[in-house]
Every structure is written in C-alpha cells, then in structure tokens.
Design an enzyme around this catalytic site. Structure first.
Site, PDB file in Angstrom:
ATOM      1  N   ASP A  28       0.858  -1.184   0.000  1.00 52.53           N
ATOM      2  CA  ASP A  28       0.000   0.000   0.000  1.00 52.53           C
ATOM      3  C   ASP A  28       0.892   1.231   0.000  1.00 52.53           C
ATOM      4  OD1 ASP A  28      -0.156  -1.183   3.034  1.00 52.53           O
ATOM      5  OD2 ASP A  28      -0.054   1.000   3.079  1.00 52.53           O
ATOM      6  N   GLU A 120      -6.765   5.245  12.219  1.00 54.02           N
ATOM      7  CA  GLU A 120      -5.558   5.162  13.032  1.00 54.02           C
ATOM      8  C   GLU A 120      -5.293   6.507  13.672  1.00 54.02           C
ATOM      9  OE1 GLU A 120      -1.713   5.161  10.833  1.00 54.02           O
ATOM     10  OE2 GLU A 120      -2.916   4.824   9.053  1.00 54.02           O
TER      11      GLU A 120
END
Ligand SMILES: *[C@@H]1O[C@H](CO)[C@@H](O)[C@H](O)[C@H]1NC(C)=O
Length: 222
Positions: A28, A120
């Site tokens: 990613d 996050e």
C-alpha cells in the site's frame, strides 16, 4: 534480499489464521512514495495487488493518486484505494462521498478492490459509541453508493481503545489488519479472520507498506 527474508518469515502459521506461502502479496502506498514507483519492477517482484491512498478527511487528495493508480493498472495489478479517516472533522457519510468522488469507487471489473477506510492515530476525541456511529455512517454511505462494503484498516489495539472492541462490523466489513510481526496476533472482536494483513510498515525491495491477502489467488480474484 530483504524481500525473500520477509516472505520466509510470513510462512509462520498461527492456529486460527494459517498464513500460506501462496497468499498473494501486495503493497500500500501514499504520496510518501511519490510518482516514481516502478510498477513493472513491483510486479516482477511478485506483487499482485496494491492499495493506494486517495483521500483524507474532505480536503486532501493524494497528489500522486492518479499516476500511482494508472501505474498499478498498467502493470496489471489488482488495485484499490483507501481513505484516511478524520472522524472529528465531518460525518462518515460526507467523507465516504468525498472518497468516492476522488477515486474511491468500486466497480465490478475484476481488478478493483473495495475501498478501504484507514482508521488510526488516536480516537479524535470521540467516545466509543460516537466512533461506532461514525464508522457506520461511512460504511452505510459507501455500501449504498458502491454496492460493496468498505474494508476497515485497523490494528486490534486501535479498535479496542476507540470502539471498545465492538463486534458490530465483523459480519459486514472485511478486515484489513495491521499487525507488524510474525503473525496476526489477536483479532478484533467478532472477526474470525482478516481479509488483508499489513505485516510490515517498511518498504522491502518494494515501496510502501507490505501486505498479504489471506485466502489464495482465487479468493483475491473473487
Ligand atoms: C523498471 O523496472 C523494470 C524491471 O525491473 C526495468 O526493466 C526498467 O528499466 C525499470 N524502469 C525504470 C524507469 O527504472
């Protein structure tokens, strides 16, 4: 070669979540990796899929998204995009729409992964129940527009501290678990497996973070 070592480490199994050597490998990436990724080299290294950061909140678009997405597509990778959640700044549904408008959409073309919601960096001052409502708002909007459930990118610790380890999404939202070690470790409540596992936040011979799809290539094609 660092990558070979990493792959060797990943053959470690846990009873609940067997990790197979055949699990497809991915990466990613975000603007940190820039527009100069050599996607043919990434592909030649055995990478099958890529998640590419599209958006953050409602005011940030990854400036390299277009070139990264086009590069991954040209190299015949299965690819999708993700949205970095900013739960304090606007509603989940507003951010899902912004994401979809800027590259986060899904299509049934056999090469597009469902959009992922990256949660996050703290709980943004939200209580567990407010965070659950925010995620539900994002997920509902994504599903109603794209007819696919958005993936949730989380660590088990984040999920525990920010949602009180809610089991409310396990039956609908596929899990992309971040756990940087030799195994996935404990999963968040309700999920019996992760769909994707981000096993390293370091680049190897490939740029970005390193991921695996749990379930073999035929599962990934599906
Ligand atoms: C990209 O990688 C491929 C395969 O390793 C190599 O043949 C090619 O020269 C590289 N392209 C650039 C621009 O570095």
């Amino acid at each position: 070669m660092k990558f070979a070592v990493l792959v060797a480490i990943l053959t470690v199994s846990t009873a609940a979540n067997p990790i197979k050597r055949s699990d497809p490998v991915g990466i990613d990436v975000s603007s940190h990796q820039g527009s100069a990724i050599n996607w043919s080299e990434v592909k030649a290294n055995g990478v099958i899929f890529a998640y590419i950061k599209a958006t953050e909140g409602t005011s940030y678009v990854n400036p390299d998204f277009g070139s990264q997405y086009a590069g991954a597509t040209k190299a015949d990778l299965i690819r999708g995009s993700y949205h970095f959640a900013q739960p304090a700044s606007s509603s989940g549904s507003t951010q899902a729409s912004y994401f979809i408008e800027h590259g986060g959409g899904w299509s049934a073309d056999g090469i597009t992964l469902p959009g992922a919601l990256d949660l996050e960096a703290g709980c943004y001052g939200l209580s567990a129940s407010s965070m659950i409502s925010w995620i539900r708002s994002f997920s509902t909007e994504y599903y109603s527009s794209e007819k696919r459930c958005a993936m949730l990118y989380i660590t088990t610790n984040w999920w525990k501290s920010c949602t009180g380890n809610s089991a409310a999404f396990a039956s609908s939202s596929p899990l992309w678990l971040a756990s940087w070690g030799s195994g996935m470790g404990a999963l968040p409540a309700g999920w019996t497996t992760a769909t994707f596992w981000q096993n390293s936040d370091h680049s190897s011979s490939n740029p970005g973070d390193q991921d695996k799809f749990i379930g073999g290539i035929t599962g990934l094609d599906k």
